[in-house]
Design a protein around this motif. Structure first.
Motif, PDB file in Angstrom:
ATOM      1  N   LEU A  58       0.824  -1.106   0.044  1.00 32.63           N
ATOM      2  CA  LEU A  58      -0.206  -0.086  -0.029  1.00 32.63           C
ATOM      3  C   LEU A  58       0.936   1.245   0.007  1.00 32.63           C
ATOM      4  O   LEU A  58       0.519   2.202  -0.738  1.00 32.63           O
ATOM      5  N   LEU A  59       1.976   1.339   0.607  1.00 31.38           N
ATOM      6  CA  LEU A  59       2.732   2.349   0.850  1.00 31.38           C
ATOM      7  C   LEU A  59       3.527   2.542  -0.604  1.00 31.38           C
ATOM      8  O   LEU A  59       3.461   3.886  -1.249  1.00 31.38           O
ATOM      9  N   MET A  60       3.841   1.492  -1.167  1.00 35.78           N
ATOM     10  CA  MET A  60       4.649   1.647  -2.607  1.00 35.78           C
ATOM     11  C   MET A  60       3.520   2.159  -3.483  1.00 35.78           C
ATOM     12  O   MET A  60       3.794   2.731  -4.455  1.00 35.78           O
ATOM     13  N   LEU A  61       2.229   1.544  -3.202  1.00 33.43           N
ATOM     14  CA  LEU A  61       1.369   2.019  -4.262  1.00 33.43           C
ATOM     15  C   LEU A  61       1.070   3.524  -4.541  1.00 33.43           C
ATOM     16  O   LEU A  61       1.116   4.328  -5.422  1.00 33.43           O
ATOM     17  N   VAL A  62       1.162   4.258  -3.143  1.00 35.72           N
ATOM     18  CA  VAL A  62       0.882   5.401  -2.978  1.00 35.72           C
ATOM     19  C   VAL A  62       2.217   6.137  -3.527  1.00 35.72           C
ATOM     20  O   VAL A  62       1.791   7.318  -4.588  1.00 35.72           O
TER      21      VAL A  62
END
Length: 393
Positions: A58-62
């Motif tokens: 999720l962090l890398m998606l943002v």
């Protein structure tokens, strides 16, 4: 915040591409370590560690979505001043009789390429991590079954009623559904355990082949994903950096203009947008600084623990005093090179291990064989305790 690893022209060096590729894994390791340290004081953080893959994805998606939207580069590539460009190959014909040559033109990323880039940068690594965890669990279960046997074979789940009688049909329907889902999950795990090593080996082999070809300047694609998407990674020029900053400001101004509602709601939404923009702008610098900070703290505490846990080194004890000459023993000659038994210069010097005195081998062998003691200290000894010396003092 940009890091330049060297090289000239628009084509990045192999070391720039390798550093950009390894940055997400290093960032994940640093974040996992820091959360583990915080979890020692705040146990509720363990819930985040239980869903480590989902949290990091999720962090890398943002981060990847914001970076590709604003800079046409991934999070790691933008840190090293790199940009992604779509590849267009056009046929160039000078004359009809001459051979045709290929000319490569770079263009900006299309929306489809940005979406697929997010898939290759976030979704596929997440799926690979989950398959790796399933494979590890299946391998541990296989190893445990080979050592202790299957759990289903070692335990009997027969139901008993209140009177102690065996009941066969109490929970047949629920057990059948549970067993069906369990069998399906077990088949899936076995399939992953059988296929994942081959998939992993093929992926690593293709990655190594593309990296070797890129290092030898035989291809412009660093990985299979970039080749499938038709994307080259190039260095960003100064003009491109300025255009990127102006494009970001235009995008943000348009998003602020889209705000609707009463003034207080617009002010609240504007403040939230400003906070989000500030977090995204300083995400690169903050995350990299956090990596270095926690790595430094890890080294510091590890060095302190090693110093505290290191065993105390004491000086060696002094050697014991030499055995004293017995009152009824043979006295020592004044010359140390003489044998105490024959009073001649020693031949084939040998030492009596119980006392440390040196004699001729034939003299001490006869004496020890006859009297079973050292002739000087009268300590009990045998011929097995005679040691030959190859260097006499």
């Amino acid at each position: 915040m940009l890091f330049q690893v060297g090289g000239q022209g628009t084509r990045p060096t192999f070391f720039e591409m390798a550093a950009a590729q390894q940055l997400p894994s290093s960032l994940r390791a640093a974040l996992t370590y820091s959360l583990g340290v915080f979890a020692l004081r705040r146990p509720f953080i363990h819930k985040i560690l239980d869903y480590e893959d989902e949290f990091f994805a999720l962090l890398m998606l943002v981060l990847e979505t914001h970076s590709l939207r604003t800079t046409d580069a991934s999070f790691a590539e933008s840190l090293y001043g790199l940009r992604r460009r779509g590849v267009k190959i056009r046929l160039k014909k000078n004359n009809i009789l001459t051979d045709s040559g290929d000319e490569i033109h770079h263009a900006g990323l299309q929306k489809r390429q940005k979406v697929l880039s997010v898939v290759f940068l976030v979704v596929l690594p997440y799926l690979k991590s989950k398959l790796q965890s399933i494979y590890n669990k299946e391998r541990e279960a296989t190893l445990q079954a080979s050592l202790w046997g299957d759990v289903d074979e070692r335990f009997d789940y027969t139901d008993y009623d209140a009177g102690g009688n065996i009941s066969f049909g109490s929970r047949d329907h629920s057990n059948n559904e549970a067993s069906a889902s369990a069998r399906w999950i077990k088949r899936l795990q076995k399939t992953v355990g059988a296929c994942y090593p081959w998939l992993h080996a093929g992926n690593e082999g293709l990655s190594f082949a593309y990296q070797l070809l890129y290092l030898l300047d035989a291809t412009g694609f660093y990985s299979l994903g970039l080749h499938v998407l038709g994307i080259h990674v190039c260095r960003a020029t100064g003009q491109e950096l300025m255009d990127t900053s102006s494009r970001i400001s235009k995008i943000r101004s348009r998003e602020r203009e889209r705000l609707r509602g009463p003034p207080w709601l617009k002010a609240l939404q504007g403040g939230l947008l400003s906070c989000a923009y500030a977090m995204l702008d300083y995400a690169q610098t903050g995350l990299i600084a956090a990596v270095f900070f926690f790595k430094m703290m890890e080294w510091w505490y590890q060095s302190a623990e090693e110093r505290m846990s290191a065993p105390t080194v004491y000086p060696p004890p002094p050697p014991p005093p030499p055995p004293k000459v017995a009152k009824d023993g043979i006295p020592l000659p004044p010359d140390r090179t003489l044998c105490p038994l024959c009073l001649q210069k020693r031949t084939n010097p040998s030492v009596m291990a119980v006392s440390g005195y040196v004699f001729c081998y034939t003299c001490i062998f006869k004496y020890a064989n006859q009297y079973k003691r050292c002739p000087i200290t009268l300590m009990p000894a045998s011929v097995e305790q005679i040691r030959r010396l190859f260097h006499d003092v």
